[in-house]
Design a protein around this motif. Structure first.
Motif, PDB file in Angstrom:
ATOM      1  N   SER A  74     115.384 156.069 -64.034  1.00 37.17           N
ATOM      2  CA  SER A  74     115.683 156.243 -62.604  1.00 37.17           C
ATOM      3  C   SER A  74     114.573 157.103 -62.000  1.00 37.17           C
ATOM      4  N   GLY A  75     114.152 156.771 -60.797  1.00 39.04           N
ATOM      5  CA  GLY A  75     113.072 157.519 -60.165  1.00 39.04           C
ATOM      6  C   GLY A  75     111.718 157.160 -60.755  1.00 39.04           C
ATOM      7  N   GLN A  76     110.728 157.955 -60.419  1.00 34.66           N
ATOM      8  CA  GLN A  76     109.357 157.732 -60.864  1.00 34.66           C
ATOM      9  C   GLN A  76     108.857 158.972 -61.581  1.00 34.66           C
ATOM     10  N   PRO A  77     109.013 159.038 -62.899  1.00 31.16           N
ATOM     11  CA  PRO A  77     108.547 160.221 -63.632  1.00 31.16           C
ATOM     12  C   PRO A  77     107.028 160.346 -63.570  1.00 31.16           C
ATOM     13  N   HIS A  78     106.558 161.549 -63.784  1.00 32.84           N
ATOM     14  CA  HIS A  78     105.107 161.771 -63.809  1.00 32.84           C
ATOM     15  C   HIS A  78     104.581 161.459 -65.201  1.00 32.84           C
ATOM     16  N   TRP A  79     103.733 160.452 -65.283  1.00 28.63           N
ATOM     17  CA  TRP A  79     103.113 160.078 -66.554  1.00 28.63           C
ATOM     18  C   TRP A  79     101.755 160.780 -66.666  1.00 28.63           C
ATOM     19  N   PRO A  80     101.579 161.696 -67.611  1.00 25.33           N
ATOM     20  CA  PRO A  80     100.241 162.281 -67.812  1.00 25.33           C
ATOM     21  C   PRO A  80      99.227 161.183 -68.099  1.00 25.33           C
ATOM     22  N   ARG A  81      98.010 161.409 -67.710  1.00 26.09           N
ATOM     23  CA  ARG A  81      96.975 160.386 -67.886  1.00 26.09           C
ATOM     24  C   ARG A  81      96.847 159.947 -69.346  1.00 26.09           C
ATOM     25  N   LYS A  82      97.012 160.885 -70.272  1.00 26.86           N
ATOM     26  CA  LYS A  82      96.853 160.542 -71.688  1.00 26.86           C
ATOM     27  C   LYS A  82      98.004 159.678 -72.209  1.00 26.86           C
ATOM     28  N   GLY A  95     115.484 155.289 -81.923  1.00 33.91           N
ATOM     29  CA  GLY A  95     114.699 155.706 -83.074  1.00 33.91           C
ATOM     30  C   GLY A  95     113.313 155.099 -83.103  1.00 33.91           C
ATOM     31  N   ARG A  96     113.252 153.777 -83.101  1.00 34.31           N
ATOM     32  CA  ARG A  96     111.936 153.141 -83.179  1.00 34.31           C
ATOM     33  C   ARG A  96     111.117 153.389 -81.926  1.00 34.31           C
ATOM     34  N   GLY A  97     111.697 153.071 -80.756  1.00 35.54           N
ATOM     35  CA  GLY A  97     110.939 153.221 -79.520  1.00 35.54           C
ATOM     36  C   GLY A  97     110.646 154.665 -79.175  1.00 35.54           C
ATOM     37  N   GLY A  98     111.696 155.499 -79.252  1.00 31.52           N
ATOM     38  CA  GLY A  98     111.485 156.909 -78.932  1.00 31.52           C
ATOM     39  C   GLY A  98     110.577 157.596 -79.922  1.00 31.52           C
ATOM     40  N   GLY A  99     110.768 157.289 -81.216  1.00 28.52           N
ATOM     41  CA  GLY A  99     109.916 157.898 -82.240  1.00 28.52           C
ATOM     42  C   GLY A  99     108.469 157.464 -82.110  1.00 28.52           C
ATOM     43  N   LEU A 100     108.252 156.183 -81.844  1.00 35.38           N
ATOM     44  CA  LEU A 100     106.890 155.671 -81.681  1.00 35.38           C
ATOM     45  C   LEU A 100     106.209 156.295 -80.472  1.00 35.38           C
ATOM     46  N   PHE A 101     106.895 156.348 -79.339  1.00 31.25           N
ATOM     47  CA  PHE A 101     106.287 156.918 -78.136  1.00 31.25           C
ATOM     48  C   PHE A 101     105.986 158.412 -78.337  1.00 31.25           C
ATOM     49  N   ARG A 102     106.860 159.105 -79.064  1.00 31.41           N
ATOM     50  CA  ARG A 102     106.605 160.509 -79.351  1.00 31.41           C
ATOM     51  C   ARG A 102     105.383 160.643 -80.259  1.00 31.41           C
ATOM     52  N   SER A 103     105.249 159.748 -81.223  1.00 34.75           N
ATOM     53  CA  SER A 103     104.089 159.770 -82.110  1.00 34.75           C
ATOM     54  C   SER A 103     102.808 159.497 -81.337  1.00 34.75           C
ATOM     55  N   LEU A 104     102.865 158.533 -80.428  1.00 31.61           N
ATOM     56  CA  LEU A 104     101.689 158.221 -79.614  1.00 31.61           C
ATOM     57  C   LEU A 104     101.315 159.399 -78.723  1.00 31.61           C
ATOM     58  N   ALA A 105     102.342 160.090 -78.198  1.00 28.07           N
ATOM     59  CA  ALA A 105     102.073 161.283 -77.385  1.00 28.07           C
ATOM     60  C   ALA A 105     101.492 162.395 -78.245  1.00 28.07           C
ATOM     61  N   GLY A 106     101.875 162.423 -79.521  1.00 29.09           N
ATOM     62  CA  GLY A 106     101.358 163.438 -80.430  1.00 29.09           C
ATOM     63  C   GLY A 106     101.940 164.813 -80.184  1.00 29.09           C
ATOM     64  N   GLU A 107     103.130 164.851 -79.591  1.00 36.37           N
ATOM     65  CA  GLU A 107     103.755 166.122 -79.241  1.00 36.37           C
ATOM     66  C   GLU A 107     105.202 166.149 -79.709  1.00 36.37           C
TER      67      GLU A 107
END
Length: 213
Positions: free
Chosen positions: A164-172, A110-122
């Motif tokens: 697991s693995g190396q996901p693609h992190w968008p620059r933003k 909740g906290r971590g996932g919600g915060l990261f989603r908020s930062l992504a803005g999507e």
């Protein structure tokens, strides 16, 4: 560097600086997270804590813009066009999971996932970003709880959730990538997060940021 009682933590301020044109938005969101952290940390009666979290939910989701008016952070979030932030409900639920009998899984997602989603803005983000946020949240908690057993449990849970693995992190999403990488460094070694921004953590953050371009 000491944390600011009225704004984001020192680490969050540095992470926000790597958000480019989104830096002001990131800083506001991290400020909200710090406010929620202080709210939960100061809660001694679960019902009172739940009422206080509900106030933030009501204020930030009020389409009329009346509730919470005059509260500087609420006003700033509205002015920036991010009230309510994406992922707010999960974010608040995550913090509520620490009130009373702690639910570390609910807290992390909740906290971590919600915060990261908020930062992504999507609204639509990959599951791995939520998992990365959960790992970061567990690491962060491990550096702020006084109970050694809880800190150790948070680190162990974080290790089990490493991507697991190396996901693609968008620059933003660079600030979230840096935050997750900082967490991984300690979690893979079975160490809790440092309390606050130490010189060693600062140097790691700078090195990580250089590699995460």
């Amino acid at each position: 560097m000491a944390d600011n009682d009225e704004g984001p933590t020192a680490v969050a301020s540095l992470l926000s600086a790597y958000a480019g044109r989104d830096a002001a938005r990131h800083r506001l969101l991290w400020t909200l997270d710090a406010r929620l952290a202080r709210l939960v940390a100061s809660t001694t009666e679960p019902m009172i804590g739940q009422i206080r979290l509900a106030w933030w939910s009501d204020a930030l989701t009020d389409e009329s813009g009346v509730k919470g008016r005059g509260e500087p952070l609420v006003d700033a979030l509205r002015e920036a066009g991010i009230a309510p932030p994406t992922g707010l409900s999960d974010w608040l639920d995550g913090w509520e999971s620490l009130i009373g009998e702690p639910d570390l899984v609910g807290y992390a997602v909740g906290r971590g996932g919600g915060l990261f989603r908020s930062l992504a803005g999507e609204d639509d983000v990959p599951d791995w970003l939520i998992d990365a946020g959960a790992v970061w949240a567990l690491w962060d908690l491990s550096g702020h709880v006084s109970d050694v057993a809880t800190a150790s449990q948070a680190v162990a849970m974080g290790r089990d959730r490493l991507l697991s693995g190396q996901p693609h992190w968008p620059r933003k999403w660079r600030p979230m990538r840096i935050a997750y990488t900082l967490a991984c460094h300690d979690i893979m070694r079975g160490r809790p997060a440092p309390h606050g921004l130490t010189l060693r953590l600062y140097m790691r953050l700078v090195r990580t940021a250089l590699m995460a371009r």
